[in-house]
Design a protein around this motif. Structure first.
Motif, short mmCIF file in Angstrom:
data_model
loop_
_atom_site.label_atom_id
_atom_site.label_comp_id
_atom_site.label_asym_id
_atom_site.label_seq_id
_atom_site.Cartn_x
_atom_site.Cartn_y
_atom_site.Cartn_z
N GLY A 174 1.99 -109.09 128.42
CA GLY A 174 2.52 -107.71 128.72
C GLY A 174 2.39 -106.85 127.54
N LEU A 175 2.63 -107.70 126.12
CA LEU A 175 2.42 -106.97 124.83
C LEU A 175 0.90 -106.65 124.66
CD1 LEU A 175 4.89 -108.78 122.50
CD2 LEU A 175 5.12 -106.72 123.40
N ALA A 176 0.00 -107.45 125.16
CA ALA A 176 -1.46 -106.95 125.11
C ALA A 176 -1.79 -105.78 125.82
CB ALA A 176 -2.21 -108.27 125.53
N MET A 177 -0.98 -105.73 127.08
CA MET A 177 -1.15 -104.34 127.80
C MET A 177 -0.81 -103.18 127.15
SD MET A 177 -2.52 -104.66 130.66
CE MET A 177 -3.67 -106.23 130.28
N GLU A 178 0.44 -103.59 126.32
CA GLU A 178 0.95 -102.34 125.31
C GLU A 178 -0.04 -101.99 124.40
OE1 GLU A 178 4.24 -101.26 125.81
OE2 GLU A 178 4.06 -99.75 124.20
N GLY A 179 -0.55 -102.80 123.87
CA GLY A 179 -1.35 -102.80 122.80
C GLY A 179 -2.51 -101.89 123.15
N ALA A 180 -3.29 -102.18 124.18
CA ALA A 180 -4.25 -101.75 124.80
C ALA A 180 -4.03 -100.30 125.16
CB ALA A 180 -4.81 -102.41 126.14
N GLY A 181 -2.96 -100.11 125.73
CA GLY A 181 -2.38 -98.72 125.88
C GLY A 181 -2.27 -97.84 124.58
N ALA A 182 -1.68 -98.45 123.54
CA ALA A 182 -1.97 -97.57 122.16
C ALA A 182 -3.19 -97.40 121.51
CB ALA A 182 -0.84 -98.67 121.24
N VAL A 183 -4.18 -98.37 121.85
CA VAL A 183 -5.30 -98.09 121.50
C VAL A 183 -5.85 -96.85 122.23
CG1 VAL A 183 -7.67 -99.10 121.57
CG2 VAL A 183 -5.83 -100.60 120.68
N LEU A 184 -5.77 -96.90 123.66
CA LEU A 184 -6.12 -95.73 124.37
C LEU A 184 -5.60 -94.43 123.95
CD1 LEU A 184 -5.97 -97.11 128.11
CD2 LEU A 184 -7.75 -95.79 127.14
N GLY A 185 -4.34 -94.32 123.45
CA GLY A 185 -3.71 -93.23 123.18
C GLY A 185 -4.26 -92.49 121.92
N LEU A 186 -4.36 -93.73 120.91
CA LEU A 186 -5.09 -93.26 119.68
C LEU A 186 -6.42 -92.65 119.81
CD1 LEU A 186 -3.47 -95.86 117.30
CD2 LEU A 186 -3.33 -93.77 117.08
N SER A 187 -7.23 -93.22 120.71
CA SER A 187 -8.66 -93.01 120.92
C SER A 187 -8.56 -91.55 121.42
CB SER A 187 -9.26 -93.63 122.03
OG SER A 187 -9.12 -94.91 121.66
N VAL A 188 -7.86 -91.09 122.10
CA VAL A 188 -7.62 -89.55 122.50
C VAL A 188 -7.59 -88.70 121.20
CG1 VAL A 188 -6.55 -88.02 123.98
CG2 VAL A 188 -6.85 -90.21 124.83
N LYS A 189 -6.37 -89.44 120.51
CA LYS A 189 -5.75 -88.66 119.15
C LYS A 189 -7.09 -88.59 118.34
CE LYS A 189 -2.06 -89.05 116.12
NZ LYS A 189 -0.62 -89.70 115.86
N VAL A 190 -7.87 -89.75 117.99
CA VAL A 190 -8.82 -89.59 116.78
C VAL A 190 -9.91 -88.68 117.38
CG1 VAL A 190 -10.59 -91.09 115.87
CG2 VAL A 190 -8.00 -91.89 115.98
N ALA A 191 -10.09 -88.57 118.81
CA ALA A 191 -11.16 -87.69 119.21
C ALA A 191 -10.86 -86.53 118.91
CB ALA A 191 -11.53 -88.06 120.50
N PHE A 192 -9.57 -86.01 119.10
CA PHE A 192 -9.36 -84.43 118.92
C PHE A 192 -9.41 -84.21 117.53
CE2 PHE A 192 -6.93 -84.38 123.06
CZ PHE A 192 -7.72 -83.26 123.51
N PHE A 193 -8.84 -85.27 116.50
CA PHE A 193 -9.05 -85.03 115.44
C PHE A 193 -10.64 -84.75 114.72
CE2 PHE A 193 -4.83 -87.44 113.96
CZ PHE A 193 -4.34 -86.40 114.10
N ASN A 194 -11.55 -85.64 115.43
CA ASN A 194 -12.72 -85.50 115.14
C ASN A 194 -13.28 -84.04 115.67
OD1 ASN A 194 -14.85 -87.04 114.05
ND2 ASN A 194 -15.80 -87.14 116.07
N LEU A 195 -13.11 -83.79 116.96
CA LEU A 195 -13.52 -82.47 117.46
C LEU A 195 -12.99 -81.15 116.74
CD1 LEU A 195 -12.99 -83.29 121.08
CD2 LEU A 195 -15.10 -82.97 119.82
N MET A 196 -11.67 -81.54 116.00
CA MET A 196 -11.39 -80.33 115.33
C MET A 196 -11.69 -80.15 113.79
SD MET A 196 -7.47 -80.55 116.59
CE MET A 196 -6.80 -80.15 114.84
N GLY A 197 -12.73 -81.37 113.48
CA GLY A 197 -13.17 -81.37 112.02
C GLY A 197 -12.08 -81.93 111.19
N ALA A 198 -11.01 -82.31 111.74
CA ALA A 198 -10.05 -82.95 110.67
C ALA A 198 -10.50 -84.14 109.83
CB ALA A 198 -8.68 -83.10 111.11
#
Ligand code: HEM
Length: 156
Positions: free
Chosen positions: A132-156
């Motif tokens: 279950g914690l592995a699912m949680e960790g995978a979810g966190a990676v997913l959430g961060l992947s979206v965030k990192v992509a936005f930062f990247n698109l904004m040139g930050a």
């Protein structure tokens, strides 16, 4: 707004399921009438919560994840994000089967007398916690992947 709140539903149910499995594990350390009664409640709680997590995560996956996936794929964590999602889609079945097995072990095993049954209960509960914690960790990676992509698109 309702859609945005919906993303909270399956992680909440899943984490509560993990906590309930930890509860079973701790009660199994020393079994008597009281702990056995609580273990029965907790193990059924694990099964119900994980059963609910499944459609809640699945509905988000099929209806809303597409937009996030498109963003993830434009970012530097595309591979990580995809791997996390594949992990969730394919490995959740293990969490679910263990969660459904847990109440069977607790109700059918002779936990007061059998050390083996107690060990099995603790093993299954422990595996629900870890997977279950592995699912949680995978979810966190997913959430961060979206965030990192936005930062990247904004040139930050
Ligand atoms: C123990 C079970 C689970 C836990 C603890 C869990 C936890 C999480 C967490 C913490 C997130 C991050 C949410 C955010 O971005 O803030 C997430 C995202 C996600 N989860 Fe789960 N999850 C579980 C099971 C599932 C299942 C069974 C599915 C369906 C296949 C699923 C599909 C998703 C999807 C698609 C996302 C990405 C949301 C997005 O960014 O669009 N999860 N999960």
């Amino acid at each position: 707004m309702l859609k945005d709140l919906f993303i909270l539903v399956h992680p909440t149910l899943g984490v509560l399921g993990v906590l309930a499995a930890l509860w079973v594990f701790v009660e199994a350390l020393k079994v008597n009438d009281d702990t056995l009664r609580r273990m029965k409640i907790a193990s059924v709680t694990v099964a119900v919560l994980m059963l609910l997590t499944w459609p809640a995560g699945g509905v988000w996956d099929s209806l809303f994840y597409g937009a996030d996936k498109a963003v993830i794929e434009k970012g530097p964590w595309a591979f990580l994000g995809d791997t996390a999602m594949e992990t969730k889609e394919h490995l959740f079945v293990i969490v679910l089967l263990l969660s459904l097995y847990l109440p069977i072990v607790v109700f059918a095993g002779n936990l007061r007398a059998s050390r083996g049954a107690r060990l099995l209960t603790m093993t299954v509960a422990g595996l629900v916690v870890l997977s279950g914690l592995a699912m949680e960790g995978a979810g966190a990676v997913l959430g961060l992947s979206v965030k990192v992509a936005f930062f990247n698109l904004m040139g930050a």
